[in-house]
Design a protein around this motif. Structure first.
Motif, PDB file in Angstrom:
ATOM      1  N   GLY A 184       6.042  -7.288  10.765  1.00 44.26           N
ATOM      2  CA  GLY A 184       4.780  -7.276  10.038  1.00 44.26           C
ATOM      3  C   GLY A 184       4.319  -8.681   9.733  1.00 44.26           C
ATOM      4  N   PRO A 185       3.061  -8.842   9.320  1.00 41.38           N
ATOM      5  CA  PRO A 185       2.535 -10.166   8.990  1.00 41.38           C
ATOM      6  C   PRO A 185       3.123 -10.701   7.695  1.00 41.38           C
ATOM      7  N   ALA A 186       2.802 -11.943   7.391  1.00 40.66           N
ATOM      8  CA  ALA A 186       3.346 -12.589   6.197  1.00 40.66           C
ATOM      9  C   ALA A 186       3.006 -11.819   4.930  1.00 40.66           C
ATOM     10  N   SER A 187       1.819 -11.220   4.878  1.00 36.49           N
ATOM     11  CA  SER A 187       1.422 -10.472   3.689  1.00 36.49           C
ATOM     12  C   SER A 187       2.337  -9.281   3.436  1.00 36.49           C
ATOM     13  N   THR A 188       2.848  -8.682   4.499  1.00 41.11           N
ATOM     14  CA  THR A 188       3.787  -7.573   4.351  1.00 41.11           C
ATOM     15  C   THR A 188       5.169  -8.079   3.959  1.00 41.11           C
ATOM     16  N   MET A 189       5.600  -9.196   4.556  1.00 38.88           N
ATOM     17  CA  MET A 189       6.925  -9.726   4.278  1.00 38.88           C
ATOM     18  C   MET A 189       7.052 -10.315   2.877  1.00 38.88           C
ATOM     19  N   GLU A 190       5.930 -10.544   2.204  1.00 40.69           N
ATOM     20  CA  GLU A 190       5.991 -11.002   0.816  1.00 40.69           C
ATOM     21  C   GLU A 190       6.649  -9.963  -0.088  1.00 40.69           C
ATOM     22  N   HIS A 191       6.663  -8.730   0.356  1.00 42.73           N
ATOM     23  CA  HIS A 191       7.270  -7.648  -0.423  1.00 42.73           C
ATOM     24  C   HIS A 191       8.538  -7.165   0.283  1.00 42.73           C
ATOM     25  N   ALA A 192       9.312  -8.106   0.796  1.00 42.57           N
ATOM     26  CA  ALA A 192      10.482  -7.763   1.598  1.00 42.57           C
ATOM     27  C   ALA A 192      11.492  -6.937   0.823  1.00 42.57           C
ATOM     28  N   ASP A 193      11.623  -7.187  -0.479  1.00 40.55           N
ATOM     29  CA  ASP A 193      12.611  -6.436  -1.252  1.00 40.55           C
ATOM     30  C   ASP A 193      12.299  -4.945  -1.287  1.00 40.55           C
TER      31      ASP A 193
END
Length: 305
Positions: free
Chosen positions: A96-105
């Protein structure tokens, strides 16, 4: 077996894993840990291959967070790899894009094995503070690889400032055999103080710096680093003692020669270590590597170019 799940959620992925186990008879009871790999889409396969090889020694669930470019915000594509495509593990790749990976937890939580230790691995660029990273904070062990970063030696010194027990770096793991050979040699007579240490190797190879830092810290002496363009990793360690010199030299990257004053030379197989070997070694221990912490935080200041 590889199963693609485009435009999905981790809840859907978790349900699919359960269904696959029920249908195929695969179980997760033998998984000893969860390995989280934080990388980008381009470099994901190399890290997965190394983790799969290591999983034959340490069966685990591998969860890969692979950031992508050119995709719509907050989208998530997943892939499940089982059987021959996953070694002795289960592999879940989340893209996913960076915006999705910001919520990796929140992405990871539904996929974690219950009551299993968590290990986080950054194959290339490490976060500024691994223990405070959103994924690193979930892990008991955090593995970085300064040598694979854009600035290996700079990354190593940055990691020293942010060190937290549980951190380790594959540049340290790559030097394990070198450290073992030198320690075994110094355990033999004559038991004399080492007056000077020189470590030689390729420029910007952080294993060279960590070896020098370890020797300086362990022997309480200043260490000189000599960088040789075109060399293969670490090429030579020289220790000067009152009775003569100890030299461990590996110019070819395959076989090393141990030379000591007044003794015949010894040839030792010492190939450059592969990525899967280093990961397998680090997964053998889930407690903090205290020696690495001391060398990183106190030994680096002893070396000089």
């Amino acid at each position: 077996m590889i199963i693609d799940l485009p435009q999905t959620t981790t809840s859907t992925v978790a349900k699919k894993l359960i269904k696959l186990r029920q249908e195929g008879g695969a179980v997760a009871l033998g998984r000893v840990l969860t390995l989280l790999i934080i990388t980008d889409e381009q470099d994901a396969d190399e890290a997965i291959d190394a983790a799969n090889d290591a999983s034959r020694e340490h069966p685990c669930r591998i969860i890969v967070l692979a950031s992508t470019t050119g995709t719509s915000e907050n989208s998530l594509d997943a892939q499940i790899r089982l059987g021959g495509d996953a070694g002795a593990s289960e592999v879940v790749v989340l893209k996913g894009p960076a915006s999705t990976m910001e919520h990796a937890d929140t992405l990871i939580m539904p996929l974690l094995l219950p009551d299993a230790p968590i290990v986080a691995w950054w194959p290339h660029e490490a976060p500024a503070h691994p223990a405070k990273d959103i994924v690193g904070a979930m892990a008991s062990r955090r593995i970085t690889d300064s040598y694979s970063s854009a600035d290996p030696c700079g990354t190593l010194r940055r990691l020293a400032q942010a060190y937290t027990p549980g951190d380790t770096d594959l540049a340290w793991t790559r030097s394990t055999i070198w450290r073992g050979l030198i320690a075994a040699t110094l355990d033999q007579p004559p038991f004399e103080p080492v007056e000077k240490v020189v470590v030689e190797g390729v420029p910007d190879h952080s294993s060279v710096d960590l070896l020098g830092a370890w020797l300086g810290h362990a022997l309480d002496t200043e260490v000189e680093i000599r960088r040789t363009p075109g060399a293969q990793a670490v090429t030579r360690i020289t220790l000067e003692r009152p009775s003569g010199q100890i030299s461990l030299s590996r110019p070819s990257g395959k076989v090393a020669t141990l030379s000591q004053t007044g003794q015949p030379d010894h040839r030792i197989a010492l190939p450059v270590r592969q990525l899967h070997e280093c990961i397998a070694e680090e997964l053998r221990r889930l407690d903090p590597d205290e020696m690495y912490g001391e060398v990183l935080t106190r030994g680096l200041e002893r070396i000089r170019a």
